[in-house]
Design a protein around this motif. Structure first.
Motif, mmCIF file in Angstrom:
data_model
loop_
_atom_site.group_PDB
_atom_site.id
_atom_site.type_symbol
_atom_site.label_atom_id
_atom_site.label_comp_id
_atom_site.label_asym_id
_atom_site.label_seq_id
_atom_site.Cartn_x
_atom_site.Cartn_y
_atom_site.Cartn_z
ATOM 1 N N ASN A 106 43.877 56.119 17.770
ATOM 2 C CA ASN A 106 43.136 57.340 17.282
ATOM 3 C C ASN A 106 43.219 57.840 16.043
ATOM 4 O O ASN A 106 44.593 57.631 15.572
ATOM 5 C CB ASN A 106 43.520 58.372 18.397
ATOM 6 C CG ASN A 106 43.087 57.950 19.836
ATOM 7 O OD1 ASN A 106 41.891 58.101 20.171
ATOM 8 N ND2 ASN A 106 43.850 57.285 20.762
ATOM 9 N N TRP A 107 42.408 58.552 15.352
ATOM 10 C CA TRP A 107 42.467 59.214 13.991
ATOM 11 C C TRP A 107 41.767 60.481 14.045
ATOM 12 O O TRP A 107 40.953 60.794 14.997
ATOM 13 C CB TRP A 107 41.798 58.409 13.026
ATOM 14 C CG TRP A 107 42.395 57.173 12.731
ATOM 15 C CD1 TRP A 107 43.300 56.800 11.645
ATOM 16 C CD2 TRP A 107 42.231 55.815 13.318
ATOM 17 N NE1 TRP A 107 43.717 55.467 11.594
ATOM 18 C CE2 TRP A 107 42.947 54.839 12.836
ATOM 19 C CE3 TRP A 107 41.418 55.763 14.535
ATOM 20 C CZ2 TRP A 107 43.055 53.526 13.200
ATOM 21 C CZ3 TRP A 107 41.415 54.257 15.101
ATOM 22 C CH2 TRP A 107 42.183 53.096 14.362
ATOM 23 N N HIS A 108 42.470 61.591 13.558
ATOM 24 C CA HIS A 108 41.723 62.680 13.406
ATOM 25 C C HIS A 108 40.342 62.260 12.477
ATOM 26 O O HIS A 108 40.392 61.290 11.589
ATOM 27 C CB HIS A 108 42.421 63.776 12.576
ATOM 28 C CG HIS A 108 43.671 64.464 12.962
ATOM 29 N ND1 HIS A 108 44.693 64.218 12.764
ATOM 30 C CD2 HIS A 108 43.458 65.563 14.001
ATOM 31 C CE1 HIS A 108 45.624 64.952 13.511
ATOM 32 N NE2 HIS A 108 44.908 65.785 14.313
ATOM 33 N N ALA A 109 39.166 62.788 12.658
ATOM 34 C CA ALA A 109 38.087 62.413 11.992
ATOM 35 C C ALA A 109 37.840 63.178 10.662
ATOM 36 O O ALA A 109 36.808 63.935 10.564
ATOM 37 C CB ALA A 109 36.767 62.601 12.999
ATOM 38 N N THR A 110 39.068 63.107 9.813
ATOM 39 C CA THR A 110 39.047 63.673 8.610
ATOM 40 C C THR A 110 39.058 62.735 7.614
ATOM 41 O O THR A 110 39.747 61.772 7.635
ATOM 42 C CB THR A 110 40.083 64.753 8.492
ATOM 43 O OG1 THR A 110 41.186 64.036 8.890
ATOM 44 C CG2 THR A 110 40.248 65.591 9.666
ATOM 45 N N GLN A 111 38.875 63.329 6.136
ATOM 46 C CA GLN A 111 38.962 62.460 5.084
ATOM 47 C C GLN A 111 40.459 62.089 4.733
ATOM 48 O O GLN A 111 40.807 60.987 4.060
ATOM 49 C CB GLN A 111 38.478 63.289 3.874
ATOM 50 C CG GLN A 111 36.932 63.593 3.970
ATOM 51 C CD GLN A 111 36.601 64.425 2.852
ATOM 52 O OE1 GLN A 111 37.173 64.741 2.123
ATOM 53 N NE2 GLN A 111 35.226 64.077 2.659
ATOM 54 N N GLU A 112 41.189 63.052 5.354
ATOM 55 C CA GLU A 112 42.661 62.975 5.058
ATOM 56 C C GLU A 112 43.175 61.519 6.075
ATOM 57 O O GLU A 112 44.390 61.038 5.611
ATOM 58 C CB GLU A 112 43.676 64.008 5.344
ATOM 59 C CG GLU A 112 43.237 65.219 4.270
ATOM 60 C CD GLU A 112 42.082 65.852 4.710
ATOM 61 O OE1 GLU A 112 41.324 66.180 3.672
ATOM 62 O OE2 GLU A 112 41.659 66.136 5.833
ATOM 63 N N CYS A 113 42.863 61.528 7.063
ATOM 64 C CA CYS A 113 43.435 60.708 8.046
ATOM 65 C C CYS A 113 42.710 59.175 8.473
ATOM 66 O O CYS A 113 43.517 58.327 8.544
ATOM 67 C CB CYS A 113 43.399 61.268 9.719
ATOM 68 S SG CYS A 113 44.826 62.696 9.395
ATOM 69 N N PHE A 114 41.529 59.321 8.358
ATOM 70 C CA PHE A 114 40.679 57.955 8.493
ATOM 71 C C PHE A 114 40.401 57.410 7.334
ATOM 72 O O PHE A 114 39.350 57.524 6.693
ATOM 73 C CB PHE A 114 39.322 58.238 9.528
ATOM 74 C CG PHE A 114 38.803 57.034 10.109
ATOM 75 C CD1 PHE A 114 39.560 56.375 10.924
ATOM 76 C CD2 PHE A 114 37.491 56.864 9.999
ATOM 77 C CE1 PHE A 114 39.026 55.043 11.386
ATOM 78 C CE2 PHE A 114 36.908 55.771 10.544
ATOM 79 C CZ PHE A 114 37.726 54.817 11.244
ATOM 80 N N LEU A 115 41.215 56.480 6.654
ATOM 81 C CA LEU A 115 41.017 55.911 5.498
ATOM 82 C C LEU A 115 41.460 54.429 5.446
ATOM 83 O O LEU A 115 42.169 54.146 6.606
ATOM 84 C CB LEU A 115 42.244 56.472 4.477
ATOM 85 C CG LEU A 115 42.591 58.159 4.711
ATOM 86 C CD1 LEU A 115 43.847 58.358 3.763
ATOM 87 C CD2 LEU A 115 41.263 58.786 3.832
ATOM 88 N N CYS A 116 40.926 53.759 4.638
ATOM 89 C CA CYS A 116 41.228 52.457 4.575
ATOM 90 C C CYS A 116 42.773 52.237 4.216
ATOM 91 O O CYS A 116 43.386 53.015 3.409
ATOM 92 C CB CYS A 116 40.357 51.852 3.273
ATOM 93 S SG CYS A 116 41.202 50.088 2.725
ATOM 94 N N SER A 117 43.427 51.468 4.989
ATOM 95 C CA SER A 117 44.865 51.272 4.740
ATOM 96 C C SER A 117 45.369 50.614 3.633
ATOM 97 O O SER A 117 46.314 50.697 3.164
ATOM 98 C CB SER A 117 45.425 50.412 6.144
ATOM 99 O OG SER A 117 44.798 50.954 7.346
ATOM 100 N N CYS A 118 44.256 50.083 2.704
ATOM 101 C CA CYS A 118 44.767 49.495 1.566
ATOM 102 C C CYS A 118 44.534 50.499 0.169
ATOM 103 O O CYS A 118 45.319 50.958 -0.361
ATOM 104 C CB CYS A 118 44.102 48.157 1.233
ATOM 105 S SG CYS A 118 44.351 47.371 -0.267
#
Length: 414
Positions: A373-385
């Motif tokens: 799960n992730w917060h549906a925000t720009q800070e949390c749901f990001l490309c891991s690279c």
């Protein structure tokens, strides 16, 4: 008195959680263990002495007083269970050893062969042989089907005088109108008895013709003409059947078919409640008459109660399952069918964000993929690279990581 009730069963092992539970400790108003949250009936609690008092009280002031005895010391009624001990000689090599089987309950009939046949017609895992899973099953069903708090106001939590009065009337009514204990009989005997009774009514003249008719019938139809009220299949000639006086002696059941119409469990010790052409166990009969609180498991006798999540609750018992704070007007989350307040949810049950590793508040949006799960925000749901925001974008998941492109995935994986 509260203290005593709470010491009952203290420390008893949980049959479901085994070693995970430190032992039974009763919650102050829920009928569950404070340690593992399983119900009383999941723990190896009640001594047979306590069970026998409960059933004794149920039969008090009914026509089933033959099944109870009064205790000398306190005058309380106690259930006289018919315990059946069978000894089977087992031929061993040199001498004959005796194999003893004890049934913790057997139908209270004079004829032991009949009782034995009845037992053998029950599924093996439900025969109450001492020390077997069948005995555990009986014990659990006694707790489940006949809760003490459905008949004894002193076993309930904080009833008002008016609620006590209503409950006493309710119990009196079901003892008069619904409660019964099954009889085990051979169908042929019941019919013969009915014929005898009719003859007595007719005076002497009808005797010979009635007997003649009976004889013709039995020689003519060797196959049984009796069918089970539950499964509608025929009875085998010579097999015992269960009768319920309140249902009338024109109905009969296979021993394994004498079950509650709601939970389909065997009626414990053949104790039934008859209503509208159906057999019920005590619990489900009461549920068909009164709302039951999903918090404390007691029947609700007050006019004010709340309905939430498809269940009924005493106003004071619509509480967080974790911390017991009252939930009226509060935000709550349902976890495994139990309401939990927001702070307990965040503390004990919330999903953790793969991005920031904090709990995800139940009211905010989240992205879920498999068990991640992730917060549906720009800070949390990001490309891991490359940390590009992936909301509303295609992504490639790998375990708890997400990538915006095959290139980023390759970079990271190499």
């Amino acid at each position: 008195q509260m203290g005593l009730g709470h010491e009952e069963g203290f420390g008893a092992p949980c049959l479901k959680c085994k070693d995970k539970c430190e032992g039974f400790e009763l919650h102050y108003w829920r009928k569950i263990c404070r340690n593992c949250k399983c119900g009383q009936e999941e723990h190896d609690i009640l001594s047979s002495n306590e069970e026998d008092r409960k059933v004794g009280k149920l039969f008090e002031d009914t026509k089933y007083t033959t099944l109870i005895a009064k205790l000398k010391n306190d005058g309380n009624p106690v259930y006289k269970r018919n315990v059946m001990i069978l000894t089977n000689p087992v031929p061993a090599k040199k001498n004959i050893s005796i194999n003893t089987v004890t049934y913790e309950w057997a139908p209270p009939v004079q004829n032991q062969t009949l009782a034995r046949q009845y037992m053998q017609m029950l599924p093996k895992e439900k025969q109450p042989v001492a020390g077997s899973e069948g005995a555990q099953y009986r014990k659990k069903q006694l707790a489940k089907q006949l809760p003490a708090h459905d008949q004894d106001p002193s076993k309930c939590h904080e009833l008002s005088p008016n609620e006590v009065k209503q409950m006493e009337q309710f119990v009196k009514k079901y003892k008069n109108e619904a409660l019964g204990v099954g009889d085990v009989k051979l169908p042929g005997d019941v019919e013969a008895r009915a014929a005898d009774e009719n003859n007595l009514k007719d005076g002497d003249r009808g005797t010979s013709s009635a007997v003649g008719a009976m004889e013709d019938k039995s020689s003519d139809q060797k196959a049984s003409q009796y069918s089970c009220y539950h499964c509608k299949l025929n009875m085998k000639e010579g097999d015992p059947a269960v009768y319920a006086e309140r249902a009338g002696y024109d109905k009969l059941w296979h021993p394994a078919c004498f079950v509650c119409c709601t939970c389909s469990e065997l009626l414990v010790d053949m104790i039934y409640f008859w209503k509208n052409g159906n057999l019920y166990c005590g619990r489900h009969y009461c549920d068909s008459e009164k709302p039951r609180c999903a918090g404390c498991d007691e029947l609700i006798f007050s006019n004010e109660y709340t309905q939430a999540e498809g269940q009924n609750w005493h106003l004071k018992h619509f509480c967080c399952f974790d911390c017991d704070c009252v939930l009226a007007g509060e935000i709550y989350v349902v976890v495994n069918d139990k309401p939990v307040c927001k702070s307990c949810y965040v503390k004990n049950h919330a999903e953790i964000c793969q991005g920031c590793h904090n709990a995800i508040d139940p009211e905010v949006q989240r992205v879920t993929y498999n068990s991640f799960n992730w917060h549906a925000t720009q800070e949390c749901f990001l490309c891991s690279c490359c940390s590009k925001c992936l909301i509303d974008q295609k992504f490639i998941p790998v375990e708890g990581m997400v990538f915006c492109s095959v290139e980023c995935k390759k970079k990271m994986m190499s």
